[in-house]
Design an enzyme around this catalytic site. Structure first.
Site, PDB file in Angstrom:
ATOM      1  N   SER A  16       0.813  -1.221   0.000  1.00 52.87           N
ATOM      2  CA  SER A  16       0.000   0.000   0.000  1.00 52.87           C
ATOM      3  C   SER A  16       0.846   1.270   0.000  1.00 52.87           C
ATOM      4  O   SER A  16       0.431   2.288   0.543  1.00 52.87           O
ATOM      5  CB  SER A  16      -0.939  -0.011   1.209  1.00 52.87           C
ATOM      6  OG  SER A  16      -0.183  -0.081   2.404  1.00 52.87           O
ATOM      7  N   ALA A  19       3.381   3.072  -5.109  1.00 51.17           N
ATOM      8  CA  ALA A  19       3.286   2.253  -6.327  1.00 51.17           C
ATOM      9  C   ALA A  19       2.017   1.404  -6.301  1.00 51.17           C
ATOM     10  O   ALA A  19       1.293   1.301  -7.300  1.00 51.17           O
ATOM     11  CB  ALA A  19       4.522   1.375  -6.473  1.00 51.17           C
ATOM     12  N   SER A  47       6.885   2.295   3.325  1.00 49.99           N
ATOM     13  CA  SER A  47       8.096   3.132   3.191  1.00 49.99           C
ATOM     14  C   SER A  47       7.767   4.516   2.641  1.00 49.99           C
ATOM     15  O   SER A  47       8.396   5.502   3.009  1.00 49.99           O
ATOM     16  CB  SER A  47       9.108   2.484   2.246  1.00 49.99           C
ATOM     17  OG  SER A  47       9.668   1.362   2.836  1.00 49.99           O
ATOM     18  N   ASP A  49       5.488   6.474   3.297  1.00 55.09           N
ATOM     19  CA  ASP A  49       5.123   7.420   4.360  1.00 55.09           C
ATOM     20  C   ASP A  49       6.374   8.012   5.017  1.00 55.09           C
ATOM     21  O   ASP A  49       6.317   9.073   5.621  1.00 55.09           O
ATOM     22  CB  ASP A  49       4.275   6.691   5.410  1.00 55.09           C
ATOM     23  CG  ASP A  49       3.476   7.657   6.267  1.00 55.09           C
ATOM     24  OD1 ASP A  49       2.646   8.377   5.691  1.00 55.09           O
ATOM     25  OD2 ASP A  49       3.693   7.709   7.496  1.00 55.09           O
ATOM     26  N   TRP A  50       7.489   7.309   4.906  1.00 53.13           N
ATOM     27  CA  TRP A  50       8.731   7.758   5.543  1.00 53.13           C
ATOM     28  C   TRP A  50       9.576   8.620   4.597  1.00 53.13           C
ATOM     29  O   TRP A  50      10.632   9.116   4.988  1.00 53.13           O
ATOM     30  CB  TRP A  50       9.562   6.560   5.989  1.00 53.13           C
ATOM     31  CG  TRP A  50       8.926   5.724   7.051  1.00 53.13           C
ATOM     32  CD1 TRP A  50       7.589   5.529   7.287  1.00 53.13           C
ATOM     33  CD2 TRP A  50       9.608   4.947   8.044  1.00 53.13           C
ATOM     34  NE1 TRP A  50       7.408   4.681   8.349  1.00 53.13           N
ATOM     35  CE2 TRP A  50       8.626   4.296   8.841  1.00 53.13           C
ATOM     36  CE3 TRP A  50      10.950   4.716   8.328  1.00 53.13           C
ATOM     37  CZ2 TRP A  50       8.952   3.452   9.896  1.00 53.13           C
ATOM     38  CZ3 TRP A  50      11.277   3.870   9.382  1.00 53.13           C
ATOM     39  CH2 TRP A  50      10.282   3.257  10.164  1.00 53.13           C
ATOM     40  N   GLY A  53      12.556  13.663   1.289  1.00 55.27           N
ATOM     41  CA  GLY A  53      12.987  14.665   0.307  1.00 55.27           C
ATOM     42  C   GLY A  53      11.919  15.161  -0.631  1.00 55.27           C
ATOM     43  O   GLY A  53      11.558  16.334  -0.628  1.00 55.27           O
ATOM     44  N   ARG A 277      24.888   9.530  -4.106  1.00 52.50           N
ATOM     45  CA  ARG A 277      24.705   8.965  -2.766  1.00 52.50           C
ATOM     46  C   ARG A 277      25.723   7.874  -2.412  1.00 52.50           C
ATOM     47  O   ARG A 277      26.196   7.795  -1.279  1.00 52.50           O
ATOM     48  CB  ARG A 277      23.291   8.385  -2.730  1.00 52.50           C
ATOM     49  CG  ARG A 277      22.743   8.178  -1.390  1.00 52.50           C
ATOM     50  CD  ARG A 277      21.287   7.832  -1.491  1.00 52.50           C
ATOM     51  NE  ARG A 277      20.441   8.995  -1.541  1.00 52.50           N
ATOM     52  CZ  ARG A 277      19.121   8.941  -1.702  1.00 52.50           C
ATOM     53  NH1 ARG A 277      18.523   7.779  -1.858  1.00 52.50           N
ATOM     54  NH2 ARG A 277      18.405  10.030  -1.722  1.00 52.50           N
ATOM     55  N   HIS A 333      18.965   1.879   2.775  1.00 52.81           N
ATOM     56  CA  HIS A 333      17.909   2.823   2.416  1.00 52.81           C
ATOM     57  C   HIS A 333      16.999   2.315   1.290  1.00 52.81           C
ATOM     58  O   HIS A 333      15.794   2.457   1.373  1.00 52.81           O
ATOM     59  CB  HIS A 333      18.563   4.139   1.991  1.00 52.81           C
ATOM     60  CG  HIS A 333      17.605   5.237   1.664  1.00 52.81           C
ATOM     61  ND1 HIS A 333      16.699   5.726   2.574  1.00 52.81           N
ATOM     62  CD2 HIS A 333      17.408   5.956   0.518  1.00 52.81           C
ATOM     63  CE1 HIS A 333      15.988   6.708   2.006  1.00 52.81           C
ATOM     64  NE2 HIS A 333      16.384   6.854   0.769  1.00 52.81           N
ATOM     65  N   LEU A 374       9.726   7.763  -5.499  1.00 49.32           N
ATOM     66  CA  LEU A 374       8.275   8.028  -5.509  1.00 49.32           C
ATOM     67  C   LEU A 374       7.807   8.184  -6.953  1.00 49.32           C
ATOM     68  O   LEU A 374       6.730   7.721  -7.331  1.00 49.32           O
ATOM     69  CB  LEU A 374       7.947   9.291  -4.707  1.00 49.32           C
ATOM     70  CG  LEU A 374       8.239   9.265  -3.199  1.00 49.32           C
ATOM     71  CD1 LEU A 374       7.853  10.596  -2.560  1.00 49.32           C
ATOM     72  CD2 LEU A 374       7.520   8.118  -2.504  1.00 49.32           C
TER      73      LEU A 374
HETATM   74  C1  SIN Z   1      16.176  11.890   1.224  1.00 43.48           C
HETATM   75  O1  SIN Z   1      15.274  12.671   1.556  1.00 43.48           O
HETATM   76  O2  SIN Z   1      17.359  12.110   1.422  1.00 43.48           O
HETATM   77  C2  SIN Z   1      15.820  10.602   0.581  1.00 43.48           C
HETATM   78  C3  SIN Z   1      15.262  10.848  -0.744  1.00 43.48           C
HETATM   79  C4  SIN Z   1      15.346   9.606  -1.583  1.00 43.48           C
HETATM   80  O3  SIN Z   1      15.674   8.533  -1.096  1.00 43.48           O
HETATM   81  O4  SIN Z   1      15.116   9.720  -2.783  1.00 43.48           O
END
Ligand code: SIN
Length: 501
Positions: A16, A19, A47, A49-50, A53, A277, A333, A374
């Protein structure tokens, strides 16, 4: 339907997050009846919801966005997949997020435009956000609107344990509804089960991200791909119960400093603190090792940390973190690979789709660019949901799960999970040595044998989550063993001699 009739639906979505929601919406718009299963007790505990960015737009420059995605991926992302993403990104955001859900993305002070932010690896400001709580502000209204839809049912606290297959075609899942092993037959099944955070001791995912979809699909014979590319975020709080300190904070001017108070990123990459990253994560790990700690220095933020990132600043205050130097360390992550899918989210099994983090579209290659997850979930969710309609559900023989003794010995799952996480942390972290990866494979195979012995006689959600986690961990280990070339999140290094087990 009588109580003895098998349960059927047109489209079954498992998961949920954004996607899964997008897939459900698109299928319902096409006239299908949709059932969304989520094992979370509250559907918003996904995820998505968390996600802090934001969600990237092209902002009128798809070519520049494409170059950034390719550069972040070490040039391993697939151009065709990126083209699909970028061709549909802005329309999907406009249609679903702005017109249908009316997400209140932050705007500039005069209200003339969105207040686009920037994150590592982006050559321009192109990210829509709501404070640094973008996921929450998207997912909750999304779920509320699906809840109101008369063709969509959301069933929470219900886990999918296995896929129901017959002659290479997927017909639905066995869920853990009573009696456990309850079959739900579907014309099409769409997996949107998220990532693998629960395989590592420190992760920015919810605790139940056990790789369910990847394991279920692989066990049913679907292809999986790029699983060695496990992305670690460079700036999670360095302490108990880590939480994310969004890359947007660096995008707005914060910098990393080592234990000697020195900025170090300029020595590692020309883009310094805004390097991709994977580069920043490895640099943070090395500097922590060499100088004892790394902090995120938020003092350069023009309007102050609390004004620019109120929610994260509040989390820091609640956790007793004082001052403008926040200790950080890398943390699992996002999984860049997953179930291999095409441009419509179709897997290699008939009538099985996968979308979001559990899928591998090719967009991320070896390292995902910030704020594209997202977006990928939204675009592929819509495409898959639309493509998935029009197949009749068929009731076939479903496997009988063993219910003789559902209880597990006390601490069985907890102890096995601890061993699994220790193995993944020590051997499948930021740097991988081939000998150590093969040792991890041996540990995990033993673990899988122990778990399988219980699966032969028992059925419980906890046991199946452990099974899914173990299978997914083994698949990641195998992918890492087979790929001897460093790229993005998969860095092949020399043996450091440590042991797990
Ligand atoms: C973040 O806010 O640093 C994570 C954003 C992401 O994973 O695309």
């Amino acid at each position: 339907m009588t109580s003895t009739d098998p349960e059927t639906t047109d489209v079954l979505v498992v998961g949920s997050g954004i996607a899964g929601c997008a897939a459900a919406l698109a299928a319902a718009r096409e006239g299908a009846d949709v059932l969304v299963l989520t094992k979370a007790t509250r559907p918003e505990d996904a995820s998505t919801d968390w996600a802090q960015g934001g969600i990237s737009t092209t902002r009128g420059d798809p070519e520049g966005f494409k170059e950034d995605i390719l550069a972040a991926s070490d040039d391993t992302a697939e151009e065709d997949a990126i083209d699909v993403l970028l061709a549909e990104a802005d329309d999907a955001i406009e249609d679903v997020l702005l017109e249908t859900l009316e997400i209140p993305f932050d705007e500039t002070e005069d209200g003339d435009d969105f207040d686009y932010t920037r994150e590592a690896g982006h050559s321009m400001r192109r990210i829509l956000h709501v404070d640094a709580e973008t996921g929450t502000h998207i997912l909750r209204p999304f779920l509320a609107s699906l809840d109101d839809h008369d063709r969509i049912e959301i069933r929470q606290d219900t886990a999918a344990l296995e896929l129901v297959t017959d002659e290479g075609r997927v017909h639905g899942v066995l869920s853990d509804e009573k009696p456990t092993g309850h079959p739900i037959y579907a014309g099409t099944t769409i997996l949107a089960t998220g990532g693998v955070g629960a395989l590592y001791p420190r992760s920015t995912n919810p605790d139940d991200a056990t790789g369910d979809g990847i394991a279920m699909a692989a066990l049913a014979g679907a292809d999986v791909r790029d699983l060695e590319y496990v992305q670690f975020h460079p700036t999670a709080y360095d302490g108990e119960d880590p939480f994310l300190l969004s890359e947007a904070i660096r995008g707005e001017g914060a910098v990393l400093r080592n234990g000697d108070g020195e900025r170090f990123m300029p020595e590692y990459h020309p883009d310094a603190d805004l390097a991709p990253r994977d580069v920043v994560s490895r640099a943070v790990a090395r500097e922590r090792e060499a100088t004892g700690e790394v902090v995120l220095d938020v003092s350069p933020l023009e309007d102050g940390f609390a004004a620019e990132f109120p929610t994260i600043a509040e989390t820091c205050r609640d956790r007793g973190i004082e001052g403008e130097q926040i200790p950080v360390a890398p943390c699992e992550h996002f999984l860049c690979g997953g179930i291999d899918v095409d441009e419509y989210g179709r897997t290699t099994l008939d009538r099985l789709y996968a979308v979001g983090e559990c899928s591998r579209t090719g967009v991320h290659g070896a390292n995902r660019l910030a704020s594209t997850s997202l977006l990928e979930g939204l675009v592929w969710g819509l495409r898959a949901g639309e493509d998935a309609v029009g197949r009749e559900s068929e009731v076939v023989d479903a496997p009988d799960l063993r219910n003789s003794d559902p209880a597990l010995p006390e601490r069985f799952a907890a102890e096995k999970f601890t061993r699994l996480r220790k193995t993944m942390d020590e051997y499948l972290g930021l740097e991988r040595d081939p000998d150590r990866v093969s040792r991890a494979g041996a540990v995990l195979r033993r673990l899988k044998g122990e778990v399988d012995a219980y699966v032969r006689t028992r059925t419980s959600r906890e046991l199946y989550e452990l099974r899914h986690a173990t299978v997914t961990a083994l698949l990641i280990t195998r992918a890492a063993a087979e790929n001897t070339e460093s790229a993005g999140c998969h860095r092949v290094s020399e043996d450091t001699g440590a042991t797990a087990d």
